[in-house]
Design a protein around this motif. Sequence first.
Motif, PDB file in Angstrom:
ATOM      1  N   ARG A   1       0.887  -1.140   0.010  1.00 33.41           N
ATOM      2  CA  ARG A   1      -0.002   0.174  -0.095  1.00 33.41           C
ATOM      3  C   ARG A   1       0.865   1.271   0.232  1.00 33.41           C
ATOM      4  N   LEU A   2       1.942   1.337   0.912  1.00 30.67           N
ATOM      5  CA  LEU A   2       2.875   2.321   0.804  1.00 30.67           C
ATOM      6  C   LEU A   2       3.651   2.672  -0.627  1.00 30.67           C
ATOM      7  N   LEU A   3       3.989   1.662  -1.240  1.00 35.07           N
ATOM      8  CA  LEU A   3       4.619   1.737  -2.512  1.00 35.07           C
ATOM      9  C   LEU A   3       3.444   2.546  -3.591  1.00 35.07           C
ATOM     10  N   GLN A   4       2.154   1.875  -3.366  1.00 36.91           N
ATOM     11  CA  GLN A   4       1.194   2.735  -4.391  1.00 36.91           C
ATOM     12  C   GLN A   4       0.945   4.175  -3.838  1.00 36.91           C
ATOM     13  N   ARG A   5       0.681   4.302  -2.566  1.00 38.25           N
ATOM     14  CA  ARG A   5       0.505   5.658  -1.944  1.00 38.25           C
ATOM     15  C   ARG A   5       1.841   6.635  -2.439  1.00 38.25           C
ATOM     16  N   LEU A   6       3.010   5.825  -2.373  1.00 40.07           N
ATOM     17  CA  LEU A   6       4.009   6.918  -2.687  1.00 40.07           C
ATOM     18  C   LEU A   6       4.266   7.079  -4.077  1.00 40.07           C
ATOM     19  N   GLY A   7       3.306   6.578  -4.953  1.00 41.65           N
ATOM     20  CA  GLY A   7       3.719   6.681  -6.428  1.00 41.65           C
ATOM     21  C   GLY A   7       5.000   5.924  -6.963  1.00 41.65           C
ATOM     22  N   LEU A   8       5.505   4.915  -6.260  1.00 40.09           N
ATOM     23  CA  LEU A   8       6.714   4.316  -6.459  1.00 40.09           C
ATOM     24  C   LEU A   8       6.254   2.641  -7.055  1.00 40.09           C
ATOM     25  N   ALA A   9       4.980   2.317  -6.985  1.00 43.50           N
ATOM     26  CA  ALA A   9       4.605   1.025  -7.729  1.00 43.50           C
ATOM     27  C   ALA A   9       5.328   1.074  -9.168  1.00 43.50           C
ATOM     28  N   GLY A  10       5.704  -0.184  -9.521  1.00 40.26           N
ATOM     29  CA  GLY A  10       6.366  -0.205 -10.652  1.00 40.26           C
ATOM     30  C   GLY A  10       7.893   0.233 -10.766  1.00 40.26           C
ATOM     31  N   ARG A  11       8.377   0.691  -9.685  1.00 41.84           N
ATOM     32  CA  ARG A  11       9.727   0.998  -9.451  1.00 41.84           C
ATOM     33  C   ARG A  11      10.508   0.338  -8.523  1.00 41.84           C
ATOM     34  N   GLU A  12       9.968  -0.534  -8.124  1.00 41.33           N
ATOM     35  CA  GLU A  12      10.491  -1.535  -6.992  1.00 41.33           C
ATOM     36  C   GLU A  12      11.851  -1.906  -7.266  1.00 41.33           C
ATOM     37  N   ARG A  13      12.328  -2.214  -8.465  1.00 43.36           N
ATOM     38  CA  ARG A  13      13.614  -2.573  -8.692  1.00 43.36           C
ATOM     39  C   ARG A  13      14.548  -1.665  -9.174  1.00 43.36           C
ATOM     40  N   HIS A  14      14.100  -0.225  -8.891  1.00 43.39           N
ATOM     41  CA  HIS A  14      15.006   0.995  -9.344  1.00 43.39           C
ATOM     42  C   HIS A  14      15.928   1.357  -8.286  1.00 43.39           C
ATOM     43  N   TYR A  15      16.883   1.813  -8.145  1.00 42.01           N
ATOM     44  CA  TYR A  15      17.817   2.247  -7.108  1.00 42.01           C
ATOM     45  C   TYR A  15      17.723   3.695  -6.962  1.00 42.01           C
ATOM     46  N   PRO A  16      17.899   4.162  -5.819  1.00 42.73           N
ATOM     47  CA  PRO A  16      17.824   5.547  -5.617  1.00 42.73           C
ATOM     48  C   PRO A  16      18.326   6.679  -6.394  1.00 42.73           C
ATOM     49  N   GLU A  17      19.501   6.305  -7.017  1.00 41.79           N
ATOM     50  CA  GLU A  17      20.118   7.420  -7.757  1.00 41.79           C
ATOM     51  C   GLU A  17      19.343   7.311  -9.173  1.00 41.79           C
ATOM     52  N   GLN A  18      18.319   6.427  -9.255  1.00 41.41           N
ATOM     53  CA  GLN A  18      17.243   6.526 -10.465  1.00 41.41           C
ATOM     54  C   GLN A  18      15.915   7.408 -10.296  1.00 41.41           C
TER      55      GLN A  18
END
Length: 228
Positions: free
Chosen positions: A121-138
């Motif tokens: 739920r946090l990933l969805q609310r943060l707008g980061l769903a679909g970016r789970e495998r990205h790294y901070p620099e991205q």
Amino acid sequence: MLEFRQVYKTYTTPQGPLSVLSGVNLQLGAGESLALMGESGSGKSTLLHLAAGLDLPDRGEVRIGNQSLAGLDEAGRARVRRETIGLVFQQFHLVASLNVADNLRLQARLAGREEAAWSARLLQRLGLAGRERHYPEQLSGGQQQRLAIGRALASRPALLLADEPTGNLDEATAETVLALLLELVAESGSSLLMVTHSPKVAAPLDRRVVLHRGQLLAEPVRSGLPCA
């Protein structure tokens, strides 16, 4: 949830003793949000560090729930931070070698309270769903700060401490991140103590106090006291 009882803190400087906190009393209730304001160098970060158990007062007592931090050694205070407190800073402090999903889950795993459904739920609310495998620099700056907020709330901490959490963001991004922070804090049921120099950032919180000359004032003074 958080209580300061007659807290004093003084630092030694080349110019002599510097009194930062002088008999500070503060109470933050469960589920309450409080903005801590004050001019630069007023001791806001010192107060936050004491609340997190990163430092100890010279006199007085800091309590988290029913626990006095003065009665704990360094390992005990670290346990309280791990299990009870979430921390958000102006600098994101993400782990560069961990992807988004692992950064988000890090604090919850350390606390032994990882909830897969809440993390999703946090990933969805943060707008980061679909970016789970990205790294901070991205990620953009706003995305990194959203991730830092999510990491701090993933364990549903009883107390969230935030030090200028939007200070590194442009105004539009800061407004979005602040609104999301307050929404997620409400959803998680956490109490919030936020350090900010901005009356605009402080306005949506339940209460505001100003640290001035080592003491807390109940509300910002409109004249004669700079808040930035």
